[in-house]
Design an enzyme around this catalytic site. Structure first.
Site, mmCIF file in Angstrom:
data_model
loop_
_atom_site.group_PDB
_atom_site.id
_atom_site.type_symbol
_atom_site.label_atom_id
_atom_site.label_comp_id
_atom_site.label_asym_id
_atom_site.label_seq_id
_atom_site.Cartn_x
_atom_site.Cartn_y
_atom_site.Cartn_z
ATOM 1 N N GLU A 1 24.517 -0.137 42.048
ATOM 2 C CA GLU A 1 25.706 -0.204 42.143
ATOM 3 C C GLU A 1 26.164 -1.268 41.128
ATOM 4 O O GLU A 1 27.162 -2.069 41.198
ATOM 5 C CB GLU A 1 26.249 -0.996 43.526
ATOM 6 N N GLU B 1 23.340 5.451 50.193
ATOM 7 C CA GLU B 1 23.453 4.697 51.414
ATOM 8 C C GLU B 1 24.600 5.017 52.518
ATOM 9 O O GLU B 1 25.815 4.666 52.037
ATOM 10 C CB GLU B 1 23.840 3.134 50.911
#
Ligand code: NAG
Ligand code: NAG
Ligand code: NAG
Ligand code: NAG
Ligand code: NAG
Ligand code: NAG
Ligand code: NAG
Ligand code: NAG
Ligand code: NAG
Ligand code: NAG
Ligand code: NAG
Length: 724
Positions: free
Chosen positions: A187, A258
């Site tokens: 991320e 995710e």
């Protein structure tokens, strides 16, 4: 990667020749991809994946967790790699016990599943310091996660170490092993802008560094829209079917690394409940709309943040609401409903992978996604009803279907509904806790009151307030800040004022506990104004500053500040004694920690006394007791409802921090049950040691066995009858 812009043509040829599956010209060994899917040993797959983090359970639990994931229709086990566990000191490695990554991957392989290895090595993951070993902080000139030579050296060094370890064990799919994917960074886009022009340079470097390690399997970067070729950009979130901007090249497949089954919980927060229906809806939408080929549930099993491994304010239990709960028990209906979904998708995955996707409206809020093979081959339809309140009756291919609100129906033959995301056939279950032992015999307990240091007792001194993390080097949650002073004017209504950027401050004045204050996950600092009574002569101030985990995210993590920032005594409106730049004395950690009195062999290093019934309001006390393991195989937890805040060890192993006294807005502790893995126990004589910071009551804690209510575990795929 060779260009696969025209993969569809090749696919039709192969489909005709071989009846599907294999892709012409691809190596039989290893993993490649194109715009449709990953291609594993020549086979296209739609993969369901589940995150299980090896250090958040025990090696004894791994086989059954993986088996339950497999039984639930999961194909891939995804895990982060936890740098600070594996390299506690530069060049010193630990791959034993819960850190035995190789054993974990081999267990996945033994059960016939694939693995996705998210090396990071920055992982965030609500894990202490985002997975970084704290020694990185003291590398001269280091700036984390940017185009910085010292950082890049250590990142490359560790990434190489892990890749070489996996290769030496033959664990990549290109070697016949289970690992089909690896992740570099994590991320990064969330922080990239803070590094200005160095951000994109670092992204390019990280991608090239990873690819050059030649694992023979693809790399992904999650939440990184500009992931450089051939690294695949993937989505994280709860609704990737609606939020994902898509792969950044037509040659890359749509992947979701995710899919949050819940959300991490912090002290002071309630559990986040995500329904089985909502999970199933969004997973299905990603397959139908985005042509998704990989969905990973984060977490499939969350587990336990043992010891001091959780990040700032994060509770010890991790994603207990996942399809497998903290103890590894099925959480129903989530587990069963997703199992049905996986089986429905597998029923038609050949057509999904080979068919041409079209979509069209079948109502104001209703959409059909159809995958159809050429020449009268298979046809799969997804009928989406995005109306959250009303059923919808729609026409599709001359049949009428009634769609439940906010649901997707799956028609593997474009005619019959075999699964609807909102129709849950699995019966819900409940957690059952059975008290197995009370600890209410006061003569079974012994206690040791930790020592409250005064300024003169300290050896580390400084003319200013020191930053806490750099002072403790993360060897302890605790740092004592002390000073002594003699009042030099009449101070009639003195109020001690503290501002802290740590998490908790216990204020002791002249060796007596006066007050405790704390912050919370969302505000970085807190302050306390405490009326005190000065004595003539020397007064001693001792403030125990406590961190409940280091930060795990954000740019410039290396320069984050924790600890006290301001201390003064307001004597009157106009008169303030300022102590911020005064002479302070420091003590890192507590005496009991230093002596490791939670270990059997160190117990005699302090004097334990019988528990003091009259002073149950005491603070900073160690308690010890022994207990026998409950019979049977059910998982075990300590119910610590009557304690305040601290940490617990069983036979020398920390089961984590607890914090009961920090209540949620609804008035509940965030976590009262604390998992004691069976493998930590012997049949009898188990040593229990509790460090209690506040005034908790150990006499009313208990040992519980955990199970779930019986339910009909038979999963039935019920066909919906068409209303035609
Ligand atoms: C990593 O660093 C250690 C020293 O910290 C060194 O011994 C080792 O050779 C390095 N490995 C690589 C692959 O650079
Ligand atoms: C798909 O489901 C149908 C109906 O339940 C069943 O008849 C068929 O055998 C299944 N096909 C596959 C490939 O699993
Ligand atoms: C339907 O398909 C078209 C063409 O492929 C695409 O542009 C559009 O975004 C799709 N609509 C939906 C709602 O998925
Ligand atoms: C469903 O409706 C919501 C709210 O209007 C919208 O944000 C979302 O994009 C829609 N989803 C689909 C799949 O159409
Ligand atoms: C639907 O019905 C019409 C008219 O009866 C027919 O022409 C058409 O082929 C049918 N479509 C399908 C997909 O069965
Ligand atoms: C951290 O502590 C070391 C001593 O261990 C000191 O030399 C250094 O200046 C400190 N760094 C910061 C940023 O405070
Ligand atoms: C009083 O004591 C404080 C702290 O010891 C000191 O900073 C301050 O200058 C003193 N003030 C006077 C008026 O002596
Ligand atoms: C302050 O600390 C010193 C050093 O430990 C001690 O001798 C003294 O008695 C303490 N004073 C009070 C009021 O507690
Ligand atoms: C927290 O710090 C900010 C600035 O750094 C300050 O404005 C604020 O008053 C502080 N809050 C508390 C509760 O101390
Ligand atoms: C403490 O000293 C630092 C460095 O000299 C200075 O920047 C700061 O303003 C001082 N703080 C107070 C409250 O006097
Ligand atoms: C116990 O300590 C708390 C502060 O933690 C205080 O509020 C309370 O009055 C004390 N109770 C007794 C019985 O001393």
């Amino acid at each position: 990667m060779r260009s696969m812009a025209w993969w569809w043509i090749g696919l039709v040829v192969v489909a005709v020749l071989s009846g599907g599956g294999a892709v012409e010209g691809e190596d039989e060994d290893g993993v490649t991809y194109d715009g449709r899917s990953l291609i594993i040993n020549g086979q296209r797959k739609i993969l369901f994946s589940g995150s299980i983090h090896y250090p958040r359970s025990t090696p004894q639990m791994w086989p059954s967790l993986i088996a339950k994931a497999k039984e639930g229709g999961v194909d891939v086990i995804q895990t982060y790699v936890f740098w600070n566990l594996h390299e506690p000191q530069p060049g010193q490695y630990d791959f034993g016990g819960r850190n035995d990554l190789v054993k974990f991957i081999k267990e996945i392989q033994a059960q016939g599943l694939y693995a996705c290895l998210r090396i990071g090595p920055f992982i965030e993951s609500e894990w202490n310091y985002g997975g970084f070993p704290f020694w990185l902080h003291d590398v001269p000139g280091i700036v984390y996660r940017t185009d910085n030579e010292p950082f890049k050296f250590y990142m490359q060094n560790f990434t190489t170490k892990i890749v070489n370890l996996m290769k030496s064990e033959g664990l990549y799919a290109s070697q016949g092993g289970p690992i089909i994917l690896s992740q570099i960074e994590n991320e990064y886009q969330n922080v990239e802008a803070a590094f200005h022009e160095k951000g994109p340079v670092y992204v390019q470097w990280a991608a090239k560094m990873a690819v050059d390690l030649e694992t023979g399997v693809p790399w992904v970067m999650c939440k990184q829209a500009d992931a450089p070729d051939p690294v695949i950009n993937t989505c994280n979130g709860m609704r990737c079917g609606e939020t994902f901007g898509g792969p950044n090249s037509p040659n890359k497949p749509a992947m979701w690394t995710e899919d949050w089954t819940s959300f991490y919980q912090v002290y002071g927060g309630e559990p986040y409940i995500r329904s089985a229906q909502d999970l199933a809806y969004h997973a299905t939408l990603f397959i139908a709309k985005n042509r998704g080929c990989y969905i990973n549930y984060y977490m499939y099993h969350g587990g336990t943040n043992f010891g001091r491994t959780s990040s700032a304010y994060v509770i010890t239990s991790y994603y207990d609401q996942a399809p497998l709960d903290e103890y590894g028990l099925l959480r129903q209906p989530k587990w069963g409903h997703l199992k049905e979904l996986h089986s429905a998708i597998k029923n038609c995955s050949a057509t999904l992978l080979e068919g041409v996707q079209t979509n069209f409206s079948i109502g104001q809020f209703q959409q059909a996604y159809v995958f159809e093979e050429a020449n009268g081959g298979g046809c799969v339809a997804f009928l989406v009803n995005n109306d959250t309140t009303h059923n919808a009756i729609v026409q599709f291919r001359n049949n009428s279907f009634e769609l439940l609100p906010k649901s997707i129906s799956i028609l593997p033959d474009c005619q019959n509904v075999i699964f609807n995301t909102a129709k849950v056939n699995t019966v819900a279950n409940e957690r059952i806790t059975k008290s197995s032992k009370m600890f209410n015999a006061d003569d079974s307990w012994e206690q040791f009151k930790d020592v409250i240091p005064n300024f003169l007792d300290t050896t580390l001194q400084s003319n200013t307030l020191l930053e806490q993390m750099n002072t403790t080097k993360d060897t302890s949650d605790y740092l004592w800040y002390t000073f002594s002073f003699q009042p030099n004017s009449s101070c009639t209504n003195p109020v001690l004022q503290i501002e802290s950027f740590a998490h908790v401050a216990h204020f002791y004045f002249n060796n007596k506990f006066v007050e405790v204050g704390h912050g919370n996950h969302d505000t970085k600092n807190f302050s306390m104004d405490i009326p005190i009574s000065l004595i003539d002569g020397v007064n001693n101030v001792s403030i125990l500053s406590v961190l409940v985990g280091l930060p795990d995210s954000g740019a410039f993590m290396e320069s984050k500040f924790a600890g006290l920032t301001k201390v003064g005594i307001q004597c009157s409106e106009t008169e303030l004694y300022e102590f911020t730049n005064y002479t302070w004395g420091y003590q890192v950690g507590l005496v009991g920690e230093e002596l490791q009195i939670f270990e059997e062999e160190n117990l005699n290093k302090v004097d334990w006394t019988k528990i003091d019934q009259d002073s149950t309001n005491q603070t900073l006390t160690w308690y010890k007791n022994v207990f026998d393991a409950p019979t049977g195989d059910d998982p075990i937890a300590l119910d610590l409802s009557t304690m305040g805040k601290g940490e617990v060890w069983v036979n020398g192993q920390s089961i984590g921090r607890y914090w009961i006294s920090f209540h949620t807005p609804k008035g509940n502790p965030s976590q009262t049950l604390y998992h004691v893995p069976r493998s930590f126990l012997k049949p009898s004589g188990n040593l229990l040691v509790i460090l209690e910071e506040l005034n908790g009551d150990p006499l009313h804690i208990s040992l519980q066995t955990i199970s779930v209510s019986d339910f009909d575990s038979k999963i039935t795929i019920t066909s919906f009858s068409n209303i035609s």
